[in-house]
Design an enzyme around this catalytic site. Structure first.
Site, PDB file in Angstrom:
ATOM      1  N   ASP A   1     109.818  37.740 -16.254  1.00  0.00           N
ATOM      2  CA  ASP A   1     108.944  37.254 -17.315  1.00  0.00           C
ATOM      3  C   ASP A   1     109.250  35.766 -17.488  1.00  0.00           C
ATOM      4  O   ASP A   1     110.298  35.405 -18.025  1.00  0.00           O
ATOM      5  CB  ASP A   1     109.239  38.033 -18.607  1.00  0.00           C
ATOM      6  CG  ASP A   1     108.441  37.496 -19.784  1.00  0.00           C
ATOM      7  OD1 ASP A   1     107.679  36.516 -19.595  1.00  0.00           O
ATOM      8  OD2 ASP A   1     108.592  38.043 -20.898  1.00  0.00           O
TER       9      ASP A   1
ATOM     10  N   SER B   1      94.402  23.542 -14.448  1.00  0.00           N
ATOM     11  CA  SER B   1      93.134  24.251 -14.543  1.00  0.00           C
ATOM     12  C   SER B   1      92.069  23.229 -14.877  1.00  0.00           C
ATOM     13  O   SER B   1      92.352  22.170 -15.441  1.00  0.00           O
ATOM     14  CB  SER B   1      93.211  25.301 -15.648  1.00  0.00           C
ATOM     15  OG  SER B   1      91.910  25.683 -16.028  1.00  0.00           O
TER      16      SER B   1
ATOM     17  N   TYR C   1      93.522  28.268 -24.129  1.00  0.00           N
ATOM     18  CA  TYR C   1      93.953  28.163 -22.730  1.00  0.00           C
ATOM     19  C   TYR C   1      94.074  26.700 -22.310  1.00  0.00           C
ATOM     20  O   TYR C   1      95.064  26.271 -21.716  1.00  0.00           O
ATOM     21  CB  TYR C   1      92.941  28.885 -21.839  1.00  0.00           C
ATOM     22  CG  TYR C   1      93.278  28.881 -20.358  1.00  0.00           C
ATOM     23  CD1 TYR C   1      94.531  29.303 -19.898  1.00  0.00           C
ATOM     24  CD2 TYR C   1      92.326  28.487 -19.423  1.00  0.00           C
ATOM     25  CE1 TYR C   1      94.819  29.300 -18.546  1.00  0.00           C
ATOM     26  CE2 TYR C   1      92.611  28.489 -18.071  1.00  0.00           C
ATOM     27  CZ  TYR C   1      93.854  28.897 -17.630  1.00  0.00           C
ATOM     28  OH  TYR C   1      94.143  28.898 -16.297  1.00  0.00           O
TER      29      TYR C   1
END
Ligand code: ZN
Length: 684
Positions: free
Chosen positions: A489, A569, A582
């Site tokens: 994680d 992104s 995001y």
């Protein structure tokens, strides 16, 4: 050592291979070869071979007596009939008349007498098998037998253990001369059940596969029983640090000082493989490590994988790694000087005809810690480590009953620089990212999995991290080699550190990190809950920072630069409606990429990002594609290809960009956009 022979298993081999037209003899030869090859106490990485003599029918229908002997390049543990090339026996036997025969002529003659011209080269010990008359012949480099023969009085010990049941062959390098000598010694007493080859290994033989194999097990068991008598343990050295530094701290420093600086930010690196355990610790912590570890290899063919002796490093004390690094550098320098001198001395003896191999160690012993295998790939490092672990067992046994004394330097040199041994190492250039270790986060699927595979294809050693351990392991499996998959994680800083340390223990360090894990949260920015925003920042920003920080820690210890690659992104530069949760952390991550480039350029660390859009992956699910394309009144195909080029962009396209950035030695603080063209999201 127990015999693993089973009548049922043996018959199943016979039946299985009969359907392929393989004779009973060869089927049983495959069966017991695998039994021997499956036990590292007998056979390791190409040491050892077997044969059987049988009759084949040639194209003209004539019966031909052949020797089916292990071919080079085959492992005994998983051998197939094709790994036992058939050589016409009669011509081989005629060779015995010769006074001498060069290795090259021997190999050529054997190839010329193969029944199938495409077969692999018969073993370099093929003539030894040919000159003995037995139907089945087994040869191993048994650890226990070597512990008996690698002694100043090894012959006396072996005669006491085996008496007249075995013949005794002095050390001669494998090849024609050894084959003739072994046959002569056998003929002096044809009642022997096998031969001890001093400081090399053991042969057993018989008319049946089972008896030859059972004799091997019995002879090795006798050696093991002798090793149980009157043992004295290794004495531990005084003055080892109370708290040793960890392998995660030590490995990158060692890896860095083994690397060769080729200038302009390029290095010739090594991959390492760490091993430890009670037996290894007793060995490396031993008071006389400096003597017994430097005496030579347990059987000469190890030398091409491990060199003749390992480098012995100082014991690393926790908190005093700067001092350790200096002392380790001095130990490596001393090793290289000693190797250069060994080469010069022996090359002169041979008239200066050889070219020196690279002088770096292949095994490093670290008191207080364990040992490292060192190689040009993870596979080679693992082989060196396997042989080193085997050496620990053999030398500890030899020292327990006497004093370890293997063959001398000149014989080892002849073997290390023997053309036939060098051929075992394989040829060919290295792939562009060979010797480099890459960590890919979020590598269980989509862009991460494609990126892991792309790096593997370029020769990198790959570690895949993913929230799902199974997904990470599945990707690693698809990468081949010794790729590793770990559940991690990345929002848990402790878990990231533990994962990076595990990669370091496996490969010795890290050179490239692709920080790719991410997930898209949505919400209108004026209304979205703090918890959503914070969760997104944990994964889409802080996890990148934690991964990059751990990478920099390793990069700086290595001192050989490093590459940070971030998956940014389109959202980072061109916000999409309701994608604030995001885009905000992604924008921060793009800035993070630049900050690393700025702050760590002086460490030779490059930092870059790939800005991708509209890729089928975990982020953009098939359902999302369906709903978005229908909302725009487009087919899925038109939606996915909704860019300037009108072509769908794939995860593999993004992976190619990461690979390019990893190779682009002069590129840093750069974002490469892979989206088929989107003018609103274009950078400048
Ligand atoms: Zn051998």
């Amino acid at each position: 050592m127990k015999s693993l022979w089973s009548d049922a298993d043996a018959e199943s081999f016979v039946t299985r291979y009969a359907s392929q037209g393989i004779s009973r003899d060869v089927a049983l030869r495959v069966y017991t070869t695998r039994l021997l090859g499956g036990d590292p106490r007998l056979v390791l990485h190409g040491g050892g071979n077997t044969s059987c003599k049988t009759t084949l029918t040639d194209l003209l229908g004539e019966a031909v007596e052949v020797l089916c002997v292990k071919g080079s390049g085959w492992d005994m543990g998983d051998i197939e009939p094709a790994g036992l090339p058939a050589v016409r026996l009669a011509p081989l036997l005629k060779l015995r008349r010769l006074e001498r025969l060069s290795d090259e002529d021997m190999v050529d003659f054997q190839r010329g007498n193969l029944m199938t011209s495409s077969s692999p080269n018969p073993s370099v010990e093929a003539l030894l098998h040919a000159f003995l008359p037995h139907t089945f012949i087994d040869h191993t480099h048994s650890t226990a037998v070597l512990a008996l023969t690698d002694q100043p009085n090894g012959e006396a010990i072996c005669r006491e253990v085996y008496g007249a049941r075995m013949g005794y062959v002095p050390y001669i390098m494998p090849g024609f001369a050894l084959a003739k000598k072994a046959a002569e010694i056998y003929e002096q007493d044809p009642s022997v059940e096998g031969l001890i080859l001093f400081k090399h290994g053991i042969f057993t033989f018989a008319e049946t596969a089972r008896q030859a194999y059972d004799r091997m097990i019995e002879m090795v068991t006798l050696a093991e029983q002798r090793l149980e008598k009157g043992r004295k343990p290794l004495v531990a050295a005084a003055g080892l640090p109370k708290v040793a530094a960890s392998v995660a701290e030590v490995a990158p420093i060692l890896r860095g000082l083994l690397a060769l600086d080729r200038g302009d930010g390029a290095y010739r690196r090594w991959v390492m493989d760490f091993r430890t355990g009670p037996a290894i610790r007793a060995y490396v912590d031993g008071a006389e490590l400096g003597r017994y570890s430097q005496a030579g290899v347990v059987t000469p063919d190890h030398t091409i994988r491990t060199k003749n002796w390992p480098v012995v490093l100082p014991a690393p004390e926790a908190g005093r790694l700067d001092e350790w690094a200096k002392a380790a550098q001095a130990a490596v320098d001393t090793f290289v000087n000693r190797y250069d001198a060994y080469f010069a001395r022996n090359n002169q003896r041979l008239g200066g005809i050889k070219t020196e191999l690279d002088p770096m160690p292949r095994v490093a012993l670290v008191p207080g810690l364990g040992l490292f295998g060192i190689g040009a790939s993870a596979k080679d490092a693992a082989i060196a480590a396997d042989l080193a672990v085997n050496t620990v067992e053999c030398v500890a046994d030899a020292e327990a009953i006497g004093r370890f004394e293997p063959v001398g330097e000149a014989d080892l040199f002849d073997l290390e620089y023997w053309s036939l041994e060098q051929a075992k190492l394989g040829k060919g250039g290295e792939k562009p990212l060979a010797r480099q270790v890459v960590v890919v986060t979020g590598g269980g699927s989509g862009i991460g999995a494609a990126t892991a595979r792309a790096f593997a294809a370029e020769g990198a050693e790959v570690a895949v991290l993913d929230l799902s351990a199974e997904a990470a392991q599945a990707t690693a499996k698809g990468c081949g080699g010794r790729a590793m998959g770990l559940g991690c994680d990345v929002t848990d800083a402790g878990a990231v550190r533990a994962a990076v340390d595990a990669v370091v223990a496996r490969f010795g360090g890290v050179d490239i990190v692709v920080s790719n894990a991410g997930a898209a949260w949505q919400g209108t920015v004026g209304e979205v809950g703090d918890d959503t925003l914070r969760r997104s920042f944990e994964l889409n920003f802080f996890a990148h920072q934690s991964v990059a920080q751990n990478a920099v820690r390793v990069f700086k210890a290595q001192g050989t630069g490093g590459v940070l690659l971030f998956n940014a992104s389109k959202q980072a530069v061109n916000p999409g409606k309701n994608f604030g949760p995001y885009g905000l952390p992604k924008a921060s991550t793009l800035f993070l990429m630049k900050q690393y480039a700025l702050d760590h350029g002086q460490d030779g660390i490059r930092s870059n990002a790939v800005n991708a859009d509209r890729i089928r992956s975990g982020l953009l699910t098939d359902d999302m594609i369906k709903s978005r394309s229908s909302a725009r009144g487009l087919s899925e195909k038109d939606y996915m290809g909704g860019n300037l080029l009108g072509r769908e962009v794939t995860a593999a396209d993004v992976a190619d960009a990461f690979v390019w950035l990893a190779k682009a030695g002069k590129v840093t603080a750069c974002t490469v956009t892979v989206d088929g063209g989107n003018i609103e999201a274009s950078l400048r």
